[in-house]
Enzyme design. Structure first.
Site, PDB file in Angstrom:
ATOM      1  N   ILE A 300       0.849  -1.199   0.000  1.00  0.00           N
ATOM      2  CA  ILE A 300       0.000   0.000   0.000  1.00  0.00           C
ATOM      3  C   ILE A 300       0.880   1.241   0.000  1.00  0.00           C
ATOM      4  CG2 ILE A 300      -1.715   1.327   1.298  1.00  0.00           C
ATOM      5  CD1 ILE A 300      -2.744  -1.336   2.420  1.00  0.00           C
ATOM      6  N   GLN A 303       2.423   1.857  -3.421  1.00  0.00           N
ATOM      7  CA  GLN A 303       1.463   2.392  -4.378  1.00  0.00           C
ATOM      8  C   GLN A 303       1.158   3.860  -4.086  1.00  0.00           C
ATOM      9  OE1 GLN A 303       0.143   1.522  -7.141  1.00  0.00           O
ATOM     10  NE2 GLN A 303      -1.436   3.114  -7.303  1.00  0.00           N
ATOM     11  N   GLU A 304       1.123   4.204  -2.817  1.00  0.00           N
ATOM     12  CA  GLU A 304       0.785   5.578  -2.449  1.00  0.00           C
ATOM     13  C   GLU A 304       1.927   6.557  -2.698  1.00  0.00           C
ATOM     14  OE1 GLU A 304      -2.014   6.600  -2.074  1.00  0.00           O
ATOM     15  OE2 GLU A 304      -3.159   5.849  -0.380  1.00  0.00           O
ATOM     16  N   SER A 305       3.157   6.175  -2.359  1.00  0.00           N
ATOM     17  CA  SER A 305       4.240   7.168  -2.366  1.00  0.00           C
ATOM     18  C   SER A 305       5.562   6.675  -2.901  1.00  0.00           C
ATOM     19  CB  SER A 305       4.468   7.649  -0.930  1.00  0.00           C
ATOM     20  OG  SER A 305       5.001   6.591  -0.138  1.00  0.00           O
ATOM     21  N   TYR A 375      -9.935   2.369   1.016  1.00  0.00           N
ATOM     22  CA  TYR A 375      -8.769   3.151   1.424  1.00  0.00           C
ATOM     23  C   TYR A 375      -8.507   4.247   0.399  1.00  0.00           C
ATOM     24  CZ  TYR A 375      -3.982   3.923   3.259  1.00  0.00           C
ATOM     25  OH  TYR A 375      -2.834   4.467   3.800  1.00  0.00           O
TER      26      TYR A 375
END
Length: 462
Positions: A300, A303-305, A375
């Site tokens: 996660i 993928q986010e940062s 999310y």
């Protein structure tokens, strides 16, 4: 005399009863035995051990068929690939799984319904010269004794008699790919489904040419006129097509692996070495606190940062897990979002909240995929998509069906009917599918070289 006749009559009746009690058809034999015996090979598309349990596309199908028959499943993985069909011939197995249906094998066995397709591909590793023509091959082609592959090259060798093949009786397609990656061999042939799964782990694999395209996959049964088990399999596949189970497990194993991004894959593996090691301890700690697999949390975060603690989006979310300041306060975290440990803890707690809000009747892995979508897009928007699915007689508890309705949240005609309005549904789908890929790769890396290092130790990923 009368006594002798009576005894003979009793013996005859006993013989008749014995015949009546003896199961005659293959289906009756399976039901009396209480066990469905199947064989296949260990591989990415068939059956693999994961977390001390068997999993895999073919294994899931066979397990569901055993339940359909009301019996237990007995899965055998022979040492030699050629033994898969031999087990059926010798009566040691009722079905062989994961095989391509060919004309030559169709004459030797009965086949069940076609349920998927694949293509045979000649592959090599990126740094090797691309084989444009069989006459240019300077090294042999290493193959398994698969009927479809053997039949194909029997024809090819009529035009290229100098073509050298090395047949490996005791290896699987996945093992040959590993040998190719290690430069033990130069060329091999695999099916497109296996390649799609394995290319995420071995990104430098390349397709030289497709040999046979869109070949049907079908279960293989013993030859003969007894089609009782075949007919039962036909009924089973009709049922799982109608109730969506076939689509569900096809998507579960192949959906997120269908699109391979070489650049993104290489960058991800590089960042495991360069960035993840700095925050490894924080992900493990957050995973222990929330009882969530730390590798999923790390996926996660990537993928986010891309594991960048200073990341910032135009919408104002920041940090490794890209949370809002409001969300951090709501979670009771006072530290800055730019603090990696605080951000990772916040992301884990927030994902845990999403998981708890998913209805209990929804089981894994759909439960986690819905939580991932929530999310990204928000729980309300996710529910809007589930409501649209239910109104359209689709199953609101299956990700493979709900994902088709998320993009509708971008269209005025549809989002006007929802409670929470417009949302970027297609981004939620990409979010989930990318994380699934990263998560698979991270678990594979852990198996190849267990990640037990602290943040001061560098991981090594080819």
């Amino acid at each position: 005399m009368l006594l002798r006749l009576a005894c003979c009559a009793l013996l005859l009746l006993a013989g008749c009863d014995t015949q009546i009690l003896q199961p005659k058809s293959q289906l009756e034999k399976v039901q009396k035995r209480g066990v469905l015996q199947v064989t296949t090979f260990a591989g990415a598309t068939t059956s693999v051990w994961e977390n001390n349990a068997l999993t895999g596309f073919e294994y899931e199908l066979a397990k569901a068929f055993a339940v359909y028959l009301g019996v237990k499943l007995d899965l055998t993985l022979p040492d030699k690939y050629s033994e898969i069909t031999q087990y059926v011939i010798d009566g040691k197995s009722d079905i062989a799984l994961g095989l391509i249906k060919t004309q030559s094998s169709d004459q030797l066995f009965n086949f069940g319904p076609e349920y998927h397709s694949t293509s045979l591909q000649l592959i090599y590793r990126k740094h090797q010269p691309s084989p444009l023509d069989y006459a240019q091959l300077e090294h042999p082609i290493d193959i398994i004794p698969d009927t479809a592959i053997i039949d194909y090259f029997n024809n090819v060798q009529q035009d290229y008699p100098e073509l050298t093949l090395v047949v490996h009786e005791g290896l699987t397609p996945s093992q040959l790919i590993e040998m190719l990656w290690d430069d033990v061999i130069t060329y091999t042939v695999t099916d497109s489904n296996t390649l799609a799964m394995m290319q995420r782990y071995y990104p430098d694999l390349r397709v030289a040419k497709s040999l046979i395209v869109n070949q049907p996959l079908a279960w293989l049964f013993p030859a003969g006129k007894d089609l009782s088990l075949v007919h039962k399999a036909e009924n089973f596949f009709n049922q799982i097509r109608n109730n969506g189970f076939l689509d569900e497990i096809t998507h579960r194993y192949y959906g997120h692996a269908a699109e391979f991004d070489y650049v993104d894959n290489k960058r991800f593996r590089r960042h495991i070495n360069q960035r993840l090691v700095k925050y490894y301890d924080y992900f493990v700690e957050a995973g222990q606190q929330t009882e969530i697999d730390w590798q999923l949390l790390a996926a996660i975060g990537y993928q986010e940062s891309h594991w960048n603690p200073k990341a910032k989006s135009p919408t104002g979310v920041r940090g490794i897990m890209m949370l809002t300041q409001t969300t951090m306060k709501h979670l009771g975290i006072k530290e800055s979002r730019l603090n990696p440990q605080a951000s990772i803890k916040g992301g884990a707690l927030y994902f845990k909240q999403m998981l708890k809000r998913i209805p209990e009747r929804i089981t894994e892995p759909d439960r986690s995929w819905f939580a991932l979508a929530a999310y990204n897009i928000g729980f309300g928007h996710l529910n809007d998509a589930r409501v649209l699915a239910e109104k359209d007689n689709a199953n609101p508890d299956k990700w493979v069906q709900v994902k088709n309705y998320l993009p509708l949240l971008e269209q005025k005609k549809w989002y006007q009917q929802t409670r929470y309005g417009r949302a970027r549904g297609h981004e939620a789908i990409q979010f989930v599918e990318h994380i699934r890929n990263y998560y698979d790769i991270m678990r594979w890396v852990s198996v190849q070289q267990p990640i037990v290092a602290s943040k001061d130790t560098l991981l090594k990923v080819d």
